[in-house]
Write a protein that holds these residues in place. Structure first.
Motif, short mmCIF file in Angstrom:
data_model
loop_
_atom_site.label_atom_id
_atom_site.label_comp_id
_atom_site.label_asym_id
_atom_site.label_seq_id
_atom_site.Cartn_x
_atom_site.Cartn_y
_atom_site.Cartn_z
N CYS A 173 0.88 -1.18 0.00
CA CYS A 173 0.00 0.00 0.00
C CYS A 173 0.92 1.23 0.00
O CYS A 173 1.40 1.64 1.05
N THR A 175 1.50 4.81 0.11
CA THR A 175 0.71 5.99 0.49
C THR A 175 1.27 7.28 -0.10
O THR A 175 0.53 8.22 -0.36
N GLY A 195 -5.13 2.12 -1.21
CA GLY A 195 -5.92 1.12 -0.48
C GLY A 195 -6.22 -0.15 -1.25
O GLY A 195 -6.69 -1.13 -0.67
N ASN A 198 -5.26 -3.74 0.08
CA ASN A 198 -6.10 -4.20 1.18
C ASN A 198 -7.43 -4.76 0.67
O ASN A 198 -7.92 -5.79 1.13
N LYS A 201 -6.99 -8.07 -1.06
CA LYS A 201 -6.83 -9.14 -0.06
C LYS A 201 -8.20 -9.64 0.39
O LYS A 201 -8.43 -10.85 0.50
N ALA A 202 -9.12 -8.71 0.63
CA ALA A 202 -10.47 -9.09 1.05
C ALA A 202 -11.18 -9.88 -0.04
O ALA A 202 -11.88 -10.86 0.23
N ASP A 220 0.86 -6.92 2.32
CA ASP A 220 0.45 -5.62 1.78
C ASP A 220 0.81 -4.50 2.77
O ASP A 220 -0.06 -3.78 3.24
N ALA A 222 1.98 -0.97 4.40
CA ALA A 222 1.88 0.45 4.03
C ALA A 222 3.28 1.04 4.02
O ALA A 222 4.04 0.85 4.98
#
Length: 456
Positions: A173, A175, A195, A198, A201-202, A220, A222
């Motif tokens: 991730c 940023t 994002g 993330n 992954k879900a 993953d 940040a």
């Protein structure tokens, strides 16, 4: 073109002619997209344990304050067994989003830690087939570049993993990403881009954990590229346990990764400078593609740049524009002299709210094109790109004020409307031809004026 021929030999001949034309007119977007994922930087060897490292020891004072005491200690190395294990690890990285601007860092970071370069596997370029196969694992977002990320993770899971087992899939991730500009408010990534790992992954763990069933660990973390010390800490925390590395090893590998990024930028800028100086000498036009990093992916730009290439126009990427203040001064001389800006690499005069790294780079590239007489612009933007939308009018006004040739392909998506793209290309190419004629006429008039002055 292919519709004008009737047999296979004619199609082969036509394709061969296109390939020859492409060799004569370089496409730095295509070169950047290929080169970025290759091995081009030889990292320095990991320091031996007896090498001294400068450090700081923090000591609490008598009245509650903290004192930093400089000290020296040996470089900390992991065990031989851990190093041997790293040599066998295979890592998959999806070729999407901000990986397109930071890939040299990730490859070099892992190679420096002892992972075999052949065991760092990037997913394939985006294609319609990839999207059809892997784009069905949940709704991500309206913007195609983030939606297609699930197809790339699917590509790693169901293609590359099947060929030879992967141990990890790393999708950071990101940023904040590096920017070459001065006086910016921030260098933030698009929140959708940051994002996406993330969310992906879900998508792959909600009903069935595809990573677990295949024995793959999905990472993953940040990370921020704009704060080096924080990023070192983030990288160590993310990979220390999995790769069995020391903090010194991780920090050293991160420094090598930044050197690889710098080397890549220097190579691209040198190639860009050569093309710009050549088109200046020959009174020709080069086309600058302004877009987000992932628009270098052929599956994202739909091959539109190749169409201009075979028409005789060299293609520049934003990364290939030289970033040397001395070289840029002649184009931004009036702005600097009037005090509108402190640096050539600045956009505060046209866009003070410059917090998004990719957006601000697009605006600056438009400013550069508006000041360079031999640069035309092709602006690419994906459907429902929230961060691009505020720049549409800004870029249009900058370009229009300068009379720079400009074409925009906004709202590009998964669909590839080949016919309409070719019509747009041919139409734009016609106006580019007229602009080149004006450049030639201007060059002739300047030469005549110079001759008259010399005679007088």
């Amino acid at each position: 073109e292919k519709g004008t021929v009737e047999d296979k030999e004619a199609v082969v001949k036509l394709t061969k002619e296109r390939q020859e034309l492409k060799k004569h007119y370089p496409n730095l977007v295509e070169y950047e997209a290929r080169r970025m994922f290759q091995h081009f930087y030889d990292a320095e060897p990991m320091p031996e344990p007896d090498r001294a490292v400068d450090d700081v020891r923090v000591k609490r004072g008598w009245f509650g304050g903290l004192r930093k005491i400089p000290t020296s200690r040996p470089f900390s190395r992991s065990s031989a067994e851990a190093a041997e294990r790293r040599g066998r690890i295979r890592i998959g990285i999806p070729k999407v989003l901000n990986i397109w601007s930071t890939a040299p860092f990730w490859r070099t970071y892992f190679v420096t830690l002892g992972i075999d370069g052949r065991n760092i596997v990037f997913s394939d370029n985006t294609s319609e087939e990839m999207w059809q196969e892997g784009g069905k694992y949940g709704s991500i977002d309206p913007c195609y570049p983030s939606k297609v990320a699930q197809a790339h993770v699917h590509n790693l899971l169901f293609k590359h993993h099947e060929q030879k087992a992967l141990d990890y899939i790393v999708f950071p991730c990101i940023t904040h990403i590096p920017t070459h500009l001065q006086n910016v408010m921030d260098s933030a990534s698009c929140p959708i881009v940051a994002g996406a790992p993330n969310v992906i992954k879900a998508a792959f763990t909600k009903e069935v954990n595809f990573f677990e069933t295949r024995g793959i660990v999905y990472l993953d973390p940040a990370v921020t590229f704009t704060e080096p010390n924080m990023m070192k800490k983030q990288l160590f925390e993310a990979f220390a346990e999995h790769l069995q590395i020391t903090e010194d090893e991780s920090d050293f590998a991160a420094e090598q990764g930044w050197k690889a990024l710098d080397a890549f930028d220097a190579e691209m800028q040198e190639k860009g400078r050569m093309i710009l100086e050549q088109v200046e000498r020959e009174n020709r036009l080069a086309i600058l593609m302004i877009g987000r990093p992932y628009h270098s992916d052929p599956g994202m730009n739909h091959g539109v740049l190749e169409e201009f290439q075979v028409l005789g126009y060299p293609i520049l990427s934003m990364r290939s524009i030289p970033k040397d203040e001395g070289w840029l001064r002649r184009f931004f001389q009036d702005d600097l002299a009037s005090g509108r800006v402190e640096y050539a690499l600045e956009v505060t005069d046209v866009w003070p709210e410059n917090f998004s790294s990719n957006s601000v780079q697009k605006v600056w590239a438009a400013k550069f094109a508006a000041r360079h007489p031999n640069v035309a612009v092709l602006d690419l933007s994906s459907f429902k790109c929230g961060h691009d939308a505020p720049t549409y009018g800004l870029i249009d006004s900058i370009i229009t004020a300068a009379g720079t040739p400009y074409s925009a392909l906004h709202d590009i998506d998964a669909n590839k409307p080949g016919g309409s793209i070719k019509i747009r290309v041919k139409t734009y190419a016609h106006s580019l031809g007229l602009h080149e004629e004006r450049l030639h006429d201007l060059a002739v008039k300047k030469a005549e004026l110079q001759l008259r002055l010399e005679q007088k």
